[in-house]
Enzyme design. Structure first.
Site, PDB file in Angstrom:
ATOM      1  N   GLU A  60      27.969  52.342  64.569  1.00 53.71           N
ATOM      2  CA  GLU A  60      28.874  51.822  63.539  1.00 53.71           C
ATOM      3  C   GLU A  60      28.703  52.564  62.213  1.00 53.71           C
ATOM      4  O   GLU A  60      29.650  52.714  61.445  1.00 53.71           O
ATOM      5  CB  GLU A  60      28.673  50.317  63.328  1.00 53.71           C
ATOM      6  CG  GLU A  60      29.171  49.448  64.483  1.00 53.71           C
ATOM      7  CD  GLU A  60      28.156  49.315  65.613  1.00 53.71           C
ATOM      8  OE1 GLU A  60      27.076  49.948  65.553  1.00 53.71           O
ATOM      9  OE2 GLU A  60      28.452  48.569  66.571  1.00 53.71           O
ATOM     10  N   PHE A 122      24.701  33.459  69.333  1.00 52.31           N
ATOM     11  CA  PHE A 122      24.412  34.824  69.776  1.00 52.31           C
ATOM     12  C   PHE A 122      25.210  35.824  68.936  1.00 52.31           C
ATOM     13  O   PHE A 122      26.409  35.693  68.776  1.00 52.31           O
ATOM     14  CB  PHE A 122      24.756  34.978  71.262  1.00 52.31           C
ATOM     15  CG  PHE A 122      24.545  36.382  71.759  1.00 52.31           C
ATOM     16  CD1 PHE A 122      23.268  36.939  71.795  1.00 52.31           C
ATOM     17  CD2 PHE A 122      25.627  37.167  72.155  1.00 52.31           C
ATOM     18  CE1 PHE A 122      23.069  38.238  72.232  1.00 52.31           C
ATOM     19  CE2 PHE A 122      25.426  38.471  72.594  1.00 52.31           C
ATOM     20  CZ  PHE A 122      24.148  39.003  72.638  1.00 52.31           C
ATOM     21  N   GLN A 123      24.515  36.803  68.407  1.00 53.37           N
ATOM     22  CA  GLN A 123      25.104  37.861  67.579  1.00 53.37           C
ATOM     23  C   GLN A 123      25.818  37.325  66.348  1.00 53.37           C
ATOM     24  O   GLN A 123      26.825  37.879  65.910  1.00 53.37           O
ATOM     25  CB  GLN A 123      26.026  38.771  68.398  1.00 53.37           C
ATOM     26  CG  GLN A 123      25.229  39.572  69.435  1.00 53.37           C
ATOM     27  CD  GLN A 123      26.015  40.709  70.040  1.00 53.37           C
ATOM     28  OE1 GLN A 123      27.217  40.606  70.242  1.00 53.37           O
ATOM     29  NE2 GLN A 123      25.327  41.794  70.351  1.00 53.37           N
ATOM     30  N   LYS A 172      36.252  34.778  66.385  1.00 48.34           N
ATOM     31  CA  LYS A 172      36.920  35.126  67.642  1.00 48.34           C
ATOM     32  C   LYS A 172      38.113  34.213  67.954  1.00 48.34           C
ATOM     33  O   LYS A 172      39.155  34.681  68.415  1.00 48.34           O
ATOM     34  CB  LYS A 172      35.891  35.054  68.780  1.00 48.34           C
ATOM     35  CG  LYS A 172      36.327  35.747  70.046  1.00 48.34           C
ATOM     36  CD  LYS A 172      35.145  35.912  70.996  1.00 48.34           C
ATOM     37  CE  LYS A 172      35.554  36.621  72.274  1.00 48.34           C
ATOM     38  NZ  LYS A 172      34.403  36.815  73.172  1.00 48.34           N
ATOM     39  N   MET A 471      13.777  67.608  49.749  1.00 47.89           N
ATOM     40  CA  MET A 471      13.889  67.094  48.386  1.00 47.89           C
ATOM     41  C   MET A 471      12.669  66.240  48.028  1.00 47.89           C
ATOM     42  O   MET A 471      12.155  66.318  46.902  1.00 47.89           O
ATOM     43  CB  MET A 471      15.179  66.279  48.245  1.00 47.89           C
ATOM     44  CG  MET A 471      15.461  65.838  46.832  1.00 47.89           C
ATOM     45  SD  MET A 471      15.481  67.233  45.691  1.00 47.89           S
ATOM     46  CE  MET A 471      17.230  67.608  45.618  1.00 47.89           C
TER      47      MET A 471
HETATM   48  C1  LIG Z   1      18.850  56.978  54.369  1.00 53.80           C
HETATM   49  C2  LIG Z   1      17.948  57.697  53.409  1.00 53.80           C
HETATM   50  N1  LIG Z   1      16.612  57.627  53.564  1.00 53.80           N
HETATM   51  C3  LIG Z   1      15.800  58.286  52.693  1.00 53.80           C
HETATM   52  C4  LIG Z   1      16.311  59.006  51.662  1.00 53.80           C
HETATM   53  C5  LIG Z   1      15.386  59.731  50.679  1.00 53.80           C
HETATM   54  N2  LIG Z   1      15.608  61.177  50.736  1.00 53.80           N
HETATM   55  C6  LIG Z   1      16.391  61.850  49.880  1.00 53.80           C
HETATM   56  S1  LIG Z   1      16.513  63.479  50.195  1.00 53.80           S
HETATM   57  C7  LIG Z   1      15.429  63.344  51.494  1.00 53.80           C
HETATM   58  C8  LIG Z   1      15.028  64.545  52.299  1.00 53.80           C
HETATM   59  C9  LIG Z   1      16.170  65.092  53.090  1.00 53.80           C
HETATM   60  O1  LIG Z   1      15.649  66.040  53.994  1.00 53.80           O
HETATM   61  P1  LIG Z   1      16.627  66.995  54.767  1.00 53.80           P
HETATM   62  O2  LIG Z   1      17.730  66.225  55.373  1.00 53.80           O
HETATM   63  O3  LIG Z   1      15.839  67.881  55.680  1.00 53.80           O
HETATM   64  O4  LIG Z   1      17.271  67.859  53.584  1.00 53.80           O
HETATM   65  P2  LIG Z   1      16.546  68.900  52.589  1.00 53.80           P
HETATM   66  O5  LIG Z   1      16.183  68.163  51.340  1.00 53.80           O
HETATM   67  O6  LIG Z   1      15.338  69.442  53.304  1.00 53.80           O
HETATM   68  O7  LIG Z   1      17.586  69.943  52.328  1.00 53.80           O
HETATM   69  C10 LIG Z   1      15.007  62.019  51.643  1.00 53.80           C
HETATM   70  C11 LIG Z   1      14.046  61.551  52.664  1.00 53.80           C
HETATM   71  C12 LIG Z   1      17.714  59.020  51.541  1.00 53.80           C
HETATM   72  N3  LIG Z   1      18.327  59.666  50.539  1.00 53.80           N
HETATM   73  N4  LIG Z   1      18.503  58.383  52.428  1.00 53.80           N
END
Ligand SMILES: Cc1ncc(C[n+]2csc(CCOP(=O)(O)OP(=O)(O)O)c2C)c(N)n1
Ligand SMILES: [Mg+2]
Length: 575
Positions: A60, A122-123, A172, A471
């Site tokens: 979803e 349920f659900q 439903k 990041m």
């Molecule tokens: C759903 C979610 N969980 C955690 C984060 C925190 N977060 C921001 S950037 C990042 C790293 C992303 O890594 P990647 O997809 O390999 O991209 P890169 O920064 O290496 O280009 C994280 C964990 C987020 N933004 N969204």
């Protein structure tokens, strides 16, 4: 009456059929979703509406991000469906995402039968309670007689004023109940209120007297790009586009200064810090844009134009508040435009603009630049969240609005790829390119199956594989003494080329500056949707960077020399 015609052609009218008929009456012909017990009558009724295209996602969250991508690229409302309980809760991230980025979205959820609601059936989940803070509005439809009217109103609310997500929850029994009323036609779009003429006059006066003016446009300006571009050129005012406003002003125009904020350009951040008048249009001064608020635009009188009165003065003081539609206000300000010679300001801006460091050595930025340089003006570029996103925002050059699809406000990893599918379906004639990280792609990669199921051929996926949650690693390097904590993915990452192969999606790989151009050619020229993995060194950072809590003029302009490698990194480089 439309309802009567539908009765004869499609058997007895029910709430579920009235739902589809109402969507069709509103020009909606594509929806994204995933079925389940509590929404089965709606899926059964779908078989009577062959003109409706339902895209079965594989989660979803994939469905709702695809609906957002559809909406962000086309400007039209995105629609998604889910069943009760876990189906509905899987929409929550997408709703929060759409709320923060003002995306017009209709989410329809089934729920358990009315007599079971509140019994922990349920659900069963209280999805209207759960989503209250992340929707513009939400409904439970208790009586079938209200159903089509509620759908029409939900669409109106999602689209009008400042757009946003609206959820309609349908028990439903209400889906199954007989319906005998009319099928509503779309509500007329309400006229935008005219901006206060005194406020417009005050804004004009400030612009006339400005020595160092700058205009900053955000996500609320994308549908006013033509008017705002004319305004900036007529007054000869340089323009900054926020992450959400990229494309609202053509990057090729010499007046363009780039993006502001944490990873903004030197020119944009210095211009804000020196400006005497800041004309801000359709933006909400996110903390990633302002840096430390009391150091933001310290010398500027701020004219804040926004449709949503609640945003004006919320974060940054507005000396001249102008409530109104960006295009209408821009047209009003175009009257009496007076370009002024401001040779010193112009010369200063050119000095700052020259401090744009383009990536010269092979790495994440180099890979991103090689990809975005290949984009045609009509191509849609989506991104996921992380370093690659900031690099794409810094390096892509958009000439028109609605070509940049990203999760700005919520920063949702997993957004990019499904959003690119939605954008590709909205505009089958253009390339829908997505740049994702090795981390975020793994959050919604199951949507590779959706590409195959609908034979979608215009999605180009680029994974910048730096083997890290890059990041977060960058923050740990700069602000946590390089203590890398739970950010190394390298050893456990899949072989992305083989992974794509498992879904029968063609895939290519580049590992050096030498093989990058050939791999990009093969990937772009592949007649099918395809994946390109760009394997890059592990530890490149994104700069400029304004550290959290610093002011924009305290930005670190270029990557500092590296500290000695930490233990995990040594392991990483041996891997
Ligand atoms: C759903 C979610 N969980 C955690 C984060 C925190 N977060 C921001 S950037 C990042 C790293 C992303 O890594 P990647 O997809 O390999 O991209 P890169 O920064 O290496 O280009 C994280 C964990 C987020 N933004 N969204
Ligand atoms: Mg990464």
């Amino acid at each position: 009456m439309v309802g009567t015609e539908a009765n004869t052609a499609r058997g007895d009218m029910t709430g579920a059929k009235a739902l589809w008929a109402t969507l069709a009456n509103h020009g909606i012909h594509t929806v994204f979703g995933y079925p389940g017990g509590a929404i089965m009558p709606v899926y059964d009724a779908l078989t009577f509406y062959p003109e409706m295209r339902h895209i079965l996602a594989r989660h979803e969250q994939g469905a709702i991000h695809a609906a957002e991508g559809w909406a962000k690229a086309s400007g039209e409302i995105g629609v998604c469906l889910a069943t009760s309980g876990p189906g509905a809760t899987n929409l929550v991230t997408g709703l929060a995402d759409a709320m923060l980025d003002s995306v017009p979205l209709l989410a329809i959820t089934g729920n358990v039968a009315s007599h079971l609601m509140g019994t922990d059936a349920f659900q069963e989940a209280d999805i209207t309670g759960i989503t209250m803070p992340v929707t513009k509005h939400n409904y439970v439809v208790r009586d079938v007689a209200d159903l089509p009217g509620v759908i029409a109103e939900a669409i109106r609310i999602a689209r009008s004023g400042r757009p946003g997500p609206v959820l309609v929850d349908i028990p439903k029994d209400v889906q199954l109940a007989a319906y005998s009323g009319p099928i509503p036609a779309p509500h007329a779009r309400p006229e935008m209120p005219a901006p206060n003429p005194d406020a417009v006059a005050a804004a004009r006066d400030l612009l006339r007297g400005a020595q160092k003016p700058v205009m900053m446009v955000g996500g609320g300006s994308v549908d006013a790009a033509a008017e705002l571009t004319a305004l900036a050129r007529a007054w000869d005012i340089p323009v900054i586009t926020t992450l959400m406003g990229l494309g609202s002003f053509p990057a090729s125009d010499p007046l363009w200064l780039g993006m502001p904020g944490m990873h903004g350009s030197v020119a944009a951040n210095r211009a804000i810090s020196e400006a005497d008048v800041l004309l801000a249009v359709g933006l909400r001064f996110d903390d990633r844009v302002t840096g430390r608020v009391n150091g933001f635009a310290p010398h500027a009188k701020v004219i804040h134009v926004d449709l949503d009165a609640a945003e004006i003065g919320k974060i940054v003081r507005a000396h001249v508040p102008v409530r109104g539609d960006a295009a209408v206000v821009a047209r009003a300000l175009l009257d009496g435009a007076q370009p002024q010679a401001r040779p010193e300001w112009k010369a200063q801006l050119e000095v700052w603009k020259a401090r744009t460091a383009l990536p010269e050595t092979y790495g994440a930025g180099y890979g991103v630049k090689a990809v975005v340089d290949r984009l045609r003006p009509d191509d849609i570029l989506s991104s996921d969240v992380g370093q690659h996103q900031m690099l794409a925002a810094q390096l892509a050059r958009f000439e028109r609005p609605r070509r940049w699809v990203n999760s700005g406000g919520l920063g949702t990893m997993g957004f990019g790829f499904p959003a690119a599918i939605g954008a590709a379906l909205a505009e089958p004639g253009v390339r829908s390119v997505v740049i994702a990280g090795d981390g975020g792609f793994q959050m919604t990669l199951q949507e590779l199956a959706t590409l195959k199921m609908y034979d979608i051929r215009n999605v180009k996926i680029c994974i910048i594989n730096n083997s890290f949650l890059g990041m977060v690693r960058q923050w740990q390097e700069l602000f946590h003494g390089k203590r890398y904590s739970e950010v190394w993915l390298g050893d456990s990452n899949p072989d992305f080329v083989k992974l794509a192969g498992a879904y029968r999606v063609p895939a290519y790989r580049a590992t050096s500056a030498e093989d990058l151009p050939g791999a990009i050619d093969a990937w772009m020229n592949d007649p099918d949707s395809a994946l390109l993995e760009v394997v890059v060194p592990h530890e490149h950072g994104v700069f400029p960077m304004v550290p959290a809590g610093a002011a924009l003029n305290e930005m670190i302009e270029t990557e500092p020399p590296r500290a000695p490698a930490a233990r995990v990194t040594e392991e990483a480089s041996q891997a």
